[in-house]
Scaffold this motif. Structure first.
Motif, short mmCIF file in Angstrom:
data_model
loop_
_atom_site.label_atom_id
_atom_site.label_comp_id
_atom_site.label_asym_id
_atom_site.label_seq_id
_atom_site.Cartn_x
_atom_site.Cartn_y
_atom_site.Cartn_z
N ARG A 1 -23.67 16.20 -0.57
CA ARG A 1 -22.40 16.83 -0.17
C ARG A 1 -21.45 17.00 -1.34
N TYR A 2 -21.74 16.34 -2.47
CA TYR A 2 -20.85 16.48 -3.62
C TYR A 2 -20.81 17.91 -4.14
N ARG A 3 -21.97 18.54 -4.25
CA ARG A 3 -22.03 19.87 -4.88
C ARG A 3 -21.15 20.89 -4.16
N PRO A 4 -21.26 21.08 -2.84
CA PRO A 4 -20.38 22.07 -2.20
C PRO A 4 -18.91 21.70 -2.27
N VAL A 5 -18.61 20.41 -2.22
CA VAL A 5 -17.20 19.99 -2.32
C VAL A 5 -16.66 20.31 -3.71
N LEU A 6 -17.44 20.01 -4.74
CA LEU A 6 -17.01 20.32 -6.09
C LEU A 6 -16.86 21.83 -6.30
N ASP A 7 -17.81 22.60 -5.75
CA ASP A 7 -17.73 24.05 -5.89
C ASP A 7 -16.45 24.59 -5.28
N ARG A 8 -16.08 24.04 -4.13
CA ARG A 8 -14.86 24.50 -3.48
C ARG A 8 -13.62 24.12 -4.29
N LEU A 9 -13.60 22.91 -4.80
CA LEU A 9 -12.45 22.48 -5.60
C LEU A 9 -12.35 23.26 -6.91
N VAL A 10 -13.50 23.59 -7.50
CA VAL A 10 -13.49 24.42 -8.70
C VAL A 10 -12.80 25.75 -8.42
N ALA A 11 -13.08 26.32 -7.25
CA ALA A 11 -12.52 27.62 -6.90
C ALA A 11 -11.04 27.56 -6.55
N GLN A 12 -10.56 26.39 -6.14
CA GLN A 12 -9.21 26.32 -5.59
C GLN A 12 -8.25 25.45 -6.40
N THR A 13 -8.71 24.92 -7.52
CA THR A 13 -7.83 24.14 -8.39
C THR A 13 -7.79 24.77 -9.78
N GLY A 14 -6.88 24.28 -10.59
CA GLY A 14 -6.81 24.77 -11.96
C GLY A 14 -8.04 24.39 -12.75
N ALA A 15 -8.48 23.13 -12.61
CA ALA A 15 -9.67 22.66 -13.31
C ALA A 15 -10.22 21.45 -12.58
N THR A 16 -11.51 21.48 -12.27
CA THR A 16 -12.20 20.34 -11.68
C THR A 16 -13.42 20.04 -12.53
N GLY A 17 -13.64 18.76 -12.81
CA GLY A 17 -14.78 18.44 -13.66
C GLY A 17 -15.09 16.98 -13.73
N MET A 18 -15.95 16.64 -14.68
CA MET A 18 -16.40 15.27 -14.89
C MET A 18 -16.19 14.86 -16.34
N LEU A 19 -15.78 13.63 -16.52
CA LEU A 19 -15.71 13.00 -17.84
C LEU A 19 -16.58 11.76 -17.76
N THR A 20 -17.77 11.82 -18.35
CA THR A 20 -18.79 10.82 -18.09
C THR A 20 -19.55 10.45 -19.35
N GLY A 21 -20.13 9.26 -19.33
CA GLY A 21 -21.01 8.87 -20.42
C GLY A 21 -22.36 9.55 -20.33
N ARG A 22 -22.69 10.12 -19.19
CA ARG A 22 -23.93 10.86 -19.02
C ARG A 22 -23.88 12.15 -19.83
N SER A 23 -25.05 12.67 -20.17
CA SER A 23 -25.10 13.94 -20.88
C SER A 23 -24.98 15.09 -19.90
N VAL A 24 -24.67 16.27 -20.43
CA VAL A 24 -24.61 17.47 -19.59
C VAL A 24 -25.98 17.72 -18.95
N GLY A 25 -27.04 17.48 -19.71
CA GLY A 25 -28.38 17.65 -19.16
C GLY A 25 -28.65 16.75 -17.97
N GLN A 26 -28.17 15.52 -18.03
CA GLN A 26 -28.35 14.61 -16.90
C GLN A 26 -27.55 15.07 -15.70
N VAL A 27 -26.32 15.53 -15.92
CA VAL A 27 -25.51 16.04 -14.81
C VAL A 27 -26.20 17.24 -14.16
N ARG A 28 -26.83 18.08 -14.98
CA ARG A 28 -27.58 19.21 -14.43
C ARG A 28 -28.73 18.72 -13.56
N SER A 29 -29.43 17.69 -14.03
CA SER A 29 -30.58 17.19 -13.28
C SER A 29 -30.16 16.57 -11.95
N PHE A 30 -28.91 16.15 -11.84
CA PHE A 30 -28.41 15.59 -10.58
C PHE A 30 -28.02 16.69 -9.58
#
Length: 273
Positions: A55-84
């Motif tokens: 359920r995270y993905r659709p919620v994040l997609d909606r917030l991306v569309a309706q906020t100034g900026a939505t994102g992640m600040l993580t120790g994981r790599s971008v590649g790992q976030v993609r794999s999730f």
């Protein structure tokens, strides 16, 4: 369990309540930044991959569309976030503590890859053997870091010896040693304070509110940025997602782990209607 309106969000500061109201009044200029491990998914032992609630993905997609900026600040790599399965269109990802920045299909590296990682690779086995942890796992999937994972319940004196050995190696190679959940990472001198401060300063508009959610000590550096913004009059919301004493002491809002974070994001979605 379900993420719904019955899940508890505990506000513990008036500033946090005001920031929530500021989001409702102007989500178009709101900034939401989230930690990953312990905040959006449960901490797991390497090399096990975490299970991320679908359920995270659709919620994040909606917030991306309706906020100034939505994102992640993580120790994981971008590649790992993609794999999730989380790397949707428009999501900002500051990976490896800000060494990477991904947005709208473009990946940049604001921080250069340390040339001395090759020295670390050559000496890690020796350091682990000296600490009595020759069987520890070495994770090398990140471009800027090397991570040493050890078993939960390892003797504290053994862990202390490992930290001392890795700290010495980091000093020799101009890197830093970052302890985490049963893991110690060696990499460039970066932190969430500098990464988040850089990200907010680069925005072409003034945020109506800045929210950051995290669960452990490295996230306190991001909280520092929110404190500085609040002192300048920008509403901010520091969200604690664990029982970590230091995080709870500085939070404006407490939620219960990844499920609590999901519930919070769902409620923010409703405020954008």
């Amino acid at each position: 369990m379900h993420a719904d309106n019955n899940h508890v969000l505990t506000f513990i500061s008036e500033a946090g309540k005001k920031a929530w109201e500021a989001f409702a009044e102007n989500p178009e200029r709101a900034v939401i930044m989230l930690d990953g491990d312990g905040t959006m998914w449960d901490v797991v032992k390497f090399p096990t991959m975490p299970t991320v609630d679908g359920r995270y993905r659709p919620v994040l997609d909606r917030l991306v569309a309706q906020t100034g900026a939505t994102g992640m600040l993580t120790g994981r790599s971008v590649g790992q976030v993609r794999s999730f399965g989380l790397l949707g269109e428009g999501l900002h990802v500051l990976g490896q503590f800000g060494c990477e920045w991904y947005h709208h299909g473009r990946l940049t590296q604001p921080v250069d890859r340390p040339a001395t990682l090759s020295v670390v690779d050559a000496k890690l086995s020796e350091v682990l053997a000296a600490a009595g942890l020759a069987d520890a796992s070495i994770e090398g999937v990140k471009s800027h870091f090397r991570a040493v994972h050890y078993e939960a319940g390892t003797d504290p004196d053994t862990v202390a010896g490992l930290v001392a050995g890795l700290t010495h190696l980091a000093d020799e190679t101009g890197l830093v040693c970052l302890p985490g959940h049963n893991v110690i990472e060696l990499g460039p001198k970066v932190n969430k304070r500098d990464a988040l401060a850089w990200f907010v300063a680069a925005l072409p508009w003034e945020p109506s509110v800045v929210l950051y959610a995290g669960d452990s000590e490295p996230d306190l550096a991001a909280f520092d940025v929110l404190d500085a913004l609040r002192a300048k009059g920008v509403p901010t919301l520091k969200v604690g997602t664990s029982d970590n004493t230091a995080v709870k002491a500085r939070s404006d809002l407490l939620v219960d782990g990844p499920l609590g974070t999901l519930t919070m994001l769902m409620r923010l979605c409703k405020l954008t209607r």
